[in-house]
Design a protein around this motif. Structure first.
Motif, PDB file in Angstrom:
ATOM      1  N   ARG A  31       0.830  -1.189   0.000  1.00  8.98           N
ATOM      2  CA  ARG A  31       0.000   0.000   0.000  1.00  8.98           C
ATOM      3  C   ARG A  31       0.875   1.254   0.000  1.00  8.98           C
ATOM      4  O   ARG A  31       0.612   2.212  -0.684  1.00  8.98           O
ATOM      5  CB  ARG A  31      -0.919  -0.012   1.200  1.00  8.98           C
ATOM      6  CG  ARG A  31      -2.301   0.384   0.840  1.00  8.98           C
ATOM      7  CD  ARG A  31      -3.314   0.433   1.952  1.00  8.98           C
ATOM      8  NE  ARG A  31      -2.878   0.174   3.280  1.00  8.98           N
ATOM      9  CZ  ARG A  31      -3.169  -0.944   3.935  1.00  8.98           C
ATOM     10  NH1 ARG A  31      -3.847  -1.899   3.333  1.00  8.98           N
ATOM     11  NH2 ARG A  31      -2.782  -1.108   5.165  1.00  8.98           N
TER      12      ARG A  31
ATOM     13  N   ALA B 227       0.374   3.798  -2.862  1.00  6.56           N
ATOM     14  CA  ALA B 227      -0.239   5.077  -2.512  1.00  6.56           C
ATOM     15  C   ALA B 227       0.637   6.219  -3.027  1.00  6.56           C
ATOM     16  O   ALA B 227       0.163   7.308  -3.274  1.00  6.56           O
ATOM     17  CB  ALA B 227      -0.401   5.202  -1.008  1.00  6.56           C
ATOM     18  N   GLY B 228       1.896   5.941  -3.199  1.00  6.76           N
ATOM     19  CA  GLY B 228       2.749   6.910  -3.876  1.00  6.76           C
ATOM     20  C   GLY B 228       3.264   7.965  -2.937  1.00  6.76           C
ATOM     21  O   GLY B 228       2.516   8.733  -2.353  1.00  6.76           O
ATOM     22  N   LYS B 229       4.549   7.979  -2.707  1.00  8.91           N
ATOM     23  CA  LYS B 229       5.149   8.999  -1.874  1.00  8.91           C
ATOM     24  C   LYS B 229       5.697  10.110  -2.752  1.00  8.91           C
ATOM     25  O   LYS B 229       6.346  11.023  -2.266  1.00  8.91           O
ATOM     26  CB  LYS B 229       6.291   8.376  -1.043  1.00  8.91           C
ATOM     27  CG  LYS B 229       5.771   7.621   0.161  1.00  8.91           C
ATOM     28  CD  LYS B 229       5.681   8.547   1.337  1.00  8.91           C
ATOM     29  CE  LYS B 229       5.186   7.795   2.572  1.00  8.91           C
ATOM     30  NZ  LYS B 229       5.044   8.704   3.696  1.00  8.91           N
ATOM     31  N   GLY B 230       5.484   9.997  -4.049  1.00  5.10           N
ATOM     32  CA  GLY B 230       5.988  11.020  -4.951  1.00  5.10           C
ATOM     33  C   GLY B 230       7.489  11.109  -4.850  1.00  5.10           C
ATOM     34  O   GLY B 230       8.185  10.120  -4.696  1.00  5.10           O
TER      35      GLY B 230
ATOM     36  N   ARG C  61       9.073  12.645  -2.449  1.00  7.34           N
ATOM     37  CA  ARG C  61       9.418  13.103  -1.108  1.00  7.34           C
ATOM     38  C   ARG C  61      10.802  12.595  -0.736  1.00  7.34           C
ATOM     39  O   ARG C  61      11.115  11.415  -0.887  1.00  7.34           O
ATOM     40  CB  ARG C  61       8.394  12.634  -0.092  1.00  7.34           C
ATOM     41  CG  ARG C  61       7.001  13.123  -0.400  1.00  7.34           C
ATOM     42  CD  ARG C  61       6.059  12.843   0.748  1.00  7.34           C
ATOM     43  NE  ARG C  61       6.389  13.692   1.887  1.00  7.34           N
ATOM     44  CZ  ARG C  61       6.097  14.976   1.942  1.00  7.34           C
ATOM     45  NH1 ARG C  61       5.521  15.556   0.934  1.00  7.34           N
ATOM     46  NH2 ARG C  61       6.403  15.689   2.989  1.00  7.34           N
TER      47      ARG C  61
ATOM     48  N   ALA D 231       9.684   8.578   6.542  1.00  2.03           N
ATOM     49  CA  ALA D 231      10.098   7.766   7.687  1.00  2.03           C
ATOM     50  C   ALA D 231       9.984   6.300   7.307  1.00  2.03           C
ATOM     51  O   ALA D 231       9.277   5.933   6.379  1.00  2.03           O
ATOM     52  CB  ALA D 231       9.214   8.078   8.884  1.00  2.03           C
TER      53      ALA D 231
ATOM     54  N   GLU E 241      11.410  16.268   7.694  1.00  4.34           N
ATOM     55  CA  GLU E 241      10.231  17.046   7.350  1.00  4.34           C
ATOM     56  C   GLU E 241      10.596  18.113   6.336  1.00  4.34           C
ATOM     57  O   GLU E 241       9.759  18.613   5.622  1.00  4.34           O
ATOM     58  CB  GLU E 241       9.650  17.671   8.619  1.00  4.34           C
ATOM     59  CG  GLU E 241       9.150  16.615   9.583  1.00  4.34           C
ATOM     60  CD  GLU E 241       8.493  17.190  10.815  1.00  4.34           C
ATOM     61  OE1 GLU E 241       8.771  18.348  11.123  1.00  4.34           O
ATOM     62  OE2 GLU E 241       7.703  16.465  11.436  1.00  4.34           O
ATOM     63  N   ALA E 242      11.878  18.485   6.299  1.00  2.00           N
ATOM     64  CA  ALA E 242      12.293  19.574   5.419  1.00  2.00           C
ATOM     65  C   ALA E 242      12.418  19.062   3.987  1.00  2.00           C
ATOM     66  O   ALA E 242      12.995  18.017   3.741  1.00  2.00           O
ATOM     67  CB  ALA E 242      13.622  20.128   5.895  1.00  2.00           C
ATOM     68  N   GLU E 243      11.841  19.813   3.070  1.00  2.00           N
ATOM     69  CA  GLU E 243      11.957  19.460   1.667  1.00  2.00           C
ATOM     70  C   GLU E 243      13.154  20.151   1.032  1.00  2.00           C
ATOM     71  O   GLU E 243      13.706  19.681   0.058  1.00  2.00           O
ATOM     72  CB  GLU E 243      10.680  19.876   0.922  1.00  2.00           C
ATOM     73  CG  GLU E 243       9.485  19.043   1.287  1.00  2.00           C
ATOM     74  CD  GLU E 243       9.557  17.652   0.677  1.00  2.00           C
ATOM     75  OE1 GLU E 243       9.478  17.541  -0.556  1.00  2.00           O
ATOM     76  OE2 GLU E 243       9.715  16.673   1.441  1.00  2.00           O
TER      77      GLU E 243
ATOM     78  N   ARG F   8      13.293  25.044  10.445  1.00  2.00           N
ATOM     79  CA  ARG F   8      12.935  24.754   9.060  1.00  2.00           C
ATOM     80  C   ARG F   8      12.737  23.273   8.812  1.00  2.00           C
ATOM     81  O   ARG F   8      12.701  22.817   7.675  1.00  2.00           O
ATOM     82  CB  ARG F   8      13.997  25.341   8.128  1.00  2.00           C
ATOM     83  CG  ARG F   8      13.856  26.848   7.986  1.00  2.00           C
ATOM     84  CD  ARG F   8      15.134  27.532   7.563  1.00  2.00           C
ATOM     85  NE  ARG F   8      14.940  28.976   7.471  1.00  2.00           N
ATOM     86  CZ  ARG F   8      14.852  29.797   8.529  1.00  2.00           C
ATOM     87  NH1 ARG F   8      14.916  29.297   9.752  1.00  2.00           N
ATOM     88  NH2 ARG F   8      14.657  31.083   8.367  1.00  2.00           N
ATOM     89  N   GLY F   9      12.626  22.509   9.877  1.00  2.00           N
ATOM     90  CA  GLY F   9      12.260  21.101   9.732  1.00  2.00           C
ATOM     91  C   GLY F   9      13.427  20.141   9.650  1.00  2.00           C
ATOM     92  O   GLY F   9      13.229  18.964   9.385  1.00  2.00           O
TER      93      GLY F   9
END
Lengths: 550, 491
Positions: free
Chosen positions: B39, B43-46, B48, B52, B191-193, B334-335
């Motif tokens: 799944r 569902a695809g995390k793209g 990212r 985690a 969390e930071a992109e 900033r994550g």
């Protein structure tokens, strides 16, 4: 009221325990006589003489104990008189029945026996009323039955109406129910131990034999609070051990009431209620708590796909807090001002599953915070460095679980934080806002339950005192370090001479070390010439050292 | 032979069937056992960068982020945190043999004829409500001592810098294991992109120039995918080299070039399946985003003066510890998951009274500033701050002992670290050493226990964050010894 001696009180208090023995025996006698009328059971009363031999002295002793107990006082006179005389009557008629039985006058015996059962029933009823209160048996009976017994219906509790509730006098609304629950069974109309009644405001103000129980405005005076706060094992603690005790909240309520001057007729609405009292008042009023109906969170497996999609769409981070719980954490702050009101509205889809939400530095505004009302399970909320003002805080009211709220760098003012009523809030960050430090301190004070903290502190002190009391310290004095201690452990585990396990009693000191042997012979051999055994001893002792320090 | 040719030569029919058959079996078994794995991928995390690991965190974390202030070289515990008043009367006395008890010494002092006791020349005083004793060398840190849990009983086995630093930061004295930041990036993701999950800074220092070297493996990824390694910001000049486009290349051309490169890399990945190629693609993308995020990060002109003042006067000089501490705060805002500052030259074998005060001045006010700044922003509640070195220093003097000058050798059997922030009970002093700060007498904390505690606060059960390598379920706390969370410092 005379003061009975301790001994007479001791015997007196046996009365409630003893009383059930003659009751059982007399009932048994009556039942046996009744059964014996049927041919099939005609032997039923064969042992009546033996039973009578027990029942008569026991009923006498019981009456005597009861009389001693009544000397302690604190009972309603009329009830007591009825109970006393019917009780004495029971015992007397029972004794008469025994006399008639021994004279073989069976008919008169039976009549007498039935009469004593009758007298006993009446006596028991009054005895029960004295101990438990007159309506004890039927208080919870179905309504028609209760009416038939008590003659009148129990006055119904006023219909709980939240609006009216605040208009009710404080004593009747909050204080009396607590006293009624926990005190009045011994300090009421039927039984007034220590001459004290607590069933009305006037009675509370009047106090008892030992003086006033409530001194308005003075927590440290007055017997009521003093006795409740005594340690439970103290003789003077109230309610007595074994009885239903006051809850911490109820105690807090009484303290507040006394401290506020023990007001009677003041309306709740006119008084400033601390949070704990507010909570109790809420519970008593029967009003539903103001929190919105909490929607249970969905299972994690169900919301995670939704969360992943949203995170990707909004370019934010949403992750599970742990695999065990359904909670999600969301960091929208990483997308900065690209995250605004429209994006927040989409987050509402995660509703009750969101636990932590970081909106710090995002573009959300007052107008867009309405979706927060759906996030009913939030515990941590970051709103720092946004443009929100006091108006936004209204949206936080339904967040009953909120513990952490970060508002630094916003336009919040004193008026705003006064509106914050989240019951579980523990951390509030107000740096770089318009909130004055005075208002911040006042907020902190208003939301800190000082009496509760004080109580816990004193509980800790008491516990620590008990820990100290439970310990014993044994002082050995100084031991001389250079003298080998008699109970030292030998350095070796095996006899250096024979290789057998050592006997700890056969030792000698060699080169400052305690060496043990298996027997006196080996010890003698070693003493004569230790050299041949030293290598073995060294080996032996290193292995045992190694075992100690792996 | 060219690697490509060798690769093609190995693609035989048998290899094909073996690989596809095994792969199909693995997928089937995997989806049967762990349906959520399928799944997660569908569902695809793209794109990212750092999701985690599934199932992490193991339990609700106390800390979302970690700031690790590593004092490389080993600060002297009895001159800073571990007050030993009885030593004052033992100046130049020989250290009792019963205390050393056969302890292994470094070759720097193992040849010394005697081991004279060198009492600290610094005054200690109780600070804060908790009354923790702190040396006069740390007057600022002493002001926030109510927020610190001081652990006086940390110990390790390594006695030299390289193995000891590698040990505490990667869990093993032998190089090749992932660092704590890499483990956290791997386990918890970022969390930071626009910034890496794990950022490292190596601020400059004030005492003598010849300091112990740092090695990239201290923040490396070991056997984990290399995207989890720490990204080190440079302490002078541009924090990240080559961030600016070269002359004549504008952002559009850059993007086009990166897209083309990514396409080629994807094709290679399709052919060979090497995960490192994906790491490379991700890193190009990260570098592109960092072209904007890094200048924004390092521009501190918007910081109010009151905040700058917290960190001390050096905060505006890039590359100082104070400036790095401020950046650390800006990074976690900033994550960024883990920020590690490695400050060098705490290795005071000689002339300790000359060098230690300089080193303390570098970090002292900035440590306080960081704690206070995090606190006022409500971030200390979610951030774990760790301070300490790789081992301690000896009570006995290395080299010549004078009333006003002494040096101390390496000492692994006890030293002091502190932790503050999320989940930590402030104002705590944990553990106790003997009168010589030589042996631990109460509550020993192995560096494994320390790492287990850090992971625990981040929501991770250290025994369950594993990576299979060389036939072992590798973990930060090692595979051969137990590690226990230090409950005594938890809130």
């Amino acid at each position: 009221m005379n003061n009975p001696s301790d001994l007479s009180l001791f015997f007196g208090r046996l009365h409630p325990a003893l009383v059930h023995l003659p009751i059982g025996l007399i009932l048994l006698l009556a039942a046996a006589e009744w059964l014996a009328r049927f041919p099939r059971f005609k032997q039923a009363n064969a042992n009546a003489g033996l039973i009578l031999a027990f029942a008569v002295p026991l009923s006498m002793v019981t009456v005597l104990c009861g009389w001693l107990l009544s000397q302690a006082g604190g009972y309603q006179d009329q009830l007591l008189a009825w109970h006393k005389w019917t009780g004495i009557g029971t015992a007397a008629v029972c004794a008469l029945a025994a006399l008639l039985y021994s004279l073989d006058l069976k008919r008169s015996y039976r009549a007498c026996l039935y009469a004593s059962v009758l007298a006993m029933a009446v006596a028991s009823h009054y005895g029960g009323s004295l101990t438990h209160g007159s309506d004890y048996l039927v208080r919870y009976a179905p309504q028609p039955l209760r009416g038939w017994f008590a003659g009148q219906p129990k006055p119904a509790a006023p219909a709980p109406n939240p609006a009216d509730f605040t208009q009710r006098p404080v004593f009747a609304a909050l204080i009396q129910p607590v006293l009624q629950d926990k005190c009045v069974s011994c300090h009421g109309e039927e039984k007034a131990k220590g001459g004290l009644r607590l069933d009305s405001l006037a009675a509370v103000q009047k106090g008892g034999e030992n003086g006033p129980v409530v001194v308005p405005g003075k927590l440290s005076e007055g017997g009521l609070l003093k006795r409740i706060q005594l340690p439970p094992e103290d003789e003077d603690h109230m309610p007595p051990s074994g009885k239903n005790q006051l809850s911490a909240d109820e105690l807090a309520l009484l303290e507040w009431w006394v401290a506020a001057g023990a007001p009677g007729d003041k309306k709740l609405a006119e008084l400033k209620l601390p949070p704990v009292v507010e909570r109790l008042a809420q519970a008593r009023s029967g009003a539903a708590p103001v929190v919105a109906k909490v929607t249970p969170p969905k299972p994690l497996a169900e919301v995670l796909p939704v969360a992943d999609k949203l995170a990707e769409e909004l370019n934010i981070a949403i992750t599970a807090l742990s695999p065990k719980d359904p909670w999600l954490q969301c960091n929208a702050g990483i997308n900065g001002t690209n995250f605004g009101n429209a994006e927040l509205a989409k987050l509402a889809a995660l509703g009750p599953n969101l636990r932590w939400l970081d909106l710090g530095g995002t573009g959300v505004t007052d107008d867009g915070l309405a979706p927060l009302v759906h996030l009913v399970n939030l515990t941590r909320l970051h709103l720092e460095r946004t443009t929100i003002t006091d108006a936004a805080l209204a949206c936080l009211a339904p967040l009953s679980q909120l513990e952490y709220l970060n508002l630094y760098g916003t336009q919040i003012t004193d008026a705003g934080i006064e509106r914050l009523q989240n019951p579980k809030l523990r951390q509030l960050y107000l740096w770089q806002t318009k909130v004055t430090s005075a208002a911040g301190k006042a907020f902190m004070e208003a939301h800190t339950d000082r009496p509760q903290l004080e109580r816990w502190k004193s509980e800790i002190d008491q516990l620590q005192a008990r820990i100290r009391e439970a310990q014993i310290s044994v002082e050995f004095g100084l031991t001389l370090t250079n003298a080998p201690a008699t109970n030292a452990t030998p350095v070796n585990a095996e006899c250096p001479v024979s290789g057998k396990p050592i006997n700890v009693a056969k030792t000698l000191i060699h080169d400052g070390k305690l060496v043990a042997f298996c027997c006196d012979d080996c010890k003698a051999k070693f003493q004569n010439d230790p050299k041949p055994f030293l290598t073995k001893l060294a080996l032996n002792s290193t292995t045992s050292e190694a075992k100690k320090n792996p | 032979m060219l690697p490509q040719h060798e690769f093609l030569r190995n693609q035989t029919r048998r290899a094909f069937f073996k690989n596809t058959g095994l792969a199909a079996g693995r997928i089937a078994l995997g989806t049967l056992l762990f349906p959520e794995l399928l799944r997660a991928t569908t569902a695809g995390k793209g794109e990212r960068a750092h999701p985690a690991m599934p199932g992490l965190p193991h339990f609700a974390p106390k800390a979302r982020r970690l700031i690790y202030l590593f004092m490389n070289g080993a600060p002297s515990q009895m001159d800073l945190w571990d007050y030993k008043p009885k030593l004052a009367e033992m100046f130049d006395a020989d250290m009792p043999e019963s205390i050393r008890n056969g302890q292994r010494l470094t070759t720097m002092t193992s040849g010394q004829k005697r081991f004279p006791i060198a009492p600290s020349i610094y005054q200690f005083a109780p600070h804060g409500q908790c009354g923790t004793l702190v040396s006069e060398l740390l007057p600022h840190t002493a002001q926030v001592v109510d927020d610190l849990a001081v652990i006086r009983s940390v110990y390790t086995e390594a006695i030299n810098h390289d193995p000891a630093s590698t040990y505490i930061l990667t869990g093993n004295q032998v190089p090749g294991k992932p660092s704590i930041g890499a483990w956290l990036s791997y386990g918890l993701g970022s969390e930071a992109e626009n910034l890496p999950a794990f950022v490292v800074m190596t601020p400059r220092w004030s005492a003598k120039r010849d300091a112990q070297a740092l090695y990239q493996r201290l923040w490396g990824a070991g056997f984990l995918p290399s995207k989890h390694q720490g990204v080190a910001l440079r302490s002078s000049g541009d924090p990240v080299l080559f961030l600016n486009n070269p002359p004549g290349v504008d952002a559009v051309a850059r993007r086009t070039m990166l897209d083309g490169l990514a396409k080629l890399n994807h094709e290679t990945y399709e052919r060979s399946g090497d995960p490192e190629i994906q790491t490379r693609i991700a890193q190009y993308e990260m570098a592109f985003r960092m072209q904007t995020s890094i200048p924004e990060l390092t521009n501190i002109s918007q910081e109010p003066q009151s905040v700058l003042d917290l960190y001390g006067p050096e905060v505006t000089q890039p590359g100082t510890f104070a400036a790095s501490a401020l950046l650390a705060r800006r990074l976690i805002e900033r994550g960024v998951r883990v920020v590690q500052l490695l400050h060098r030259e705490w290795d005071h074998h000689t002339d300790l009274p000359r060098d230690l005060p300089l080193q303390c001045r570098d970090v002292d006010q900035a440590c306080k500033g960081l704690i206070l700044d995090l606190k006022q922003r409500g971030l200390l509640d979610e951030t774990l701050v760790v301070w300490g070195g790789e081992f301690g220093r000896t009570v006995y003097c290395q080299g010549e002992l004078r009333r006003d000058n002494y040096g101390r050798d390496h000492h692994p059997r006890c030293y002091t670290m502190w932790m503050a922030g999320a989940g930590i009970r402030g104002g705590t002093v944990f553990g106790e050493t003997d009168d010589f700060s030589y042996n631990i007498v109460r509550d020993p904390v192995h560096i494994r226990d320390l790492n287990a505690t850090i992971l625990h606060l981040m929501g991770i059960d250290h025994s369950r964050l594993t990576y299979t390598f060389q036939g072992l379920d590798q973990r930060l706390t090692g595979v051969d010894a137990a590690a226990n969370v230090v409950r005594g410092i938890l809130a």
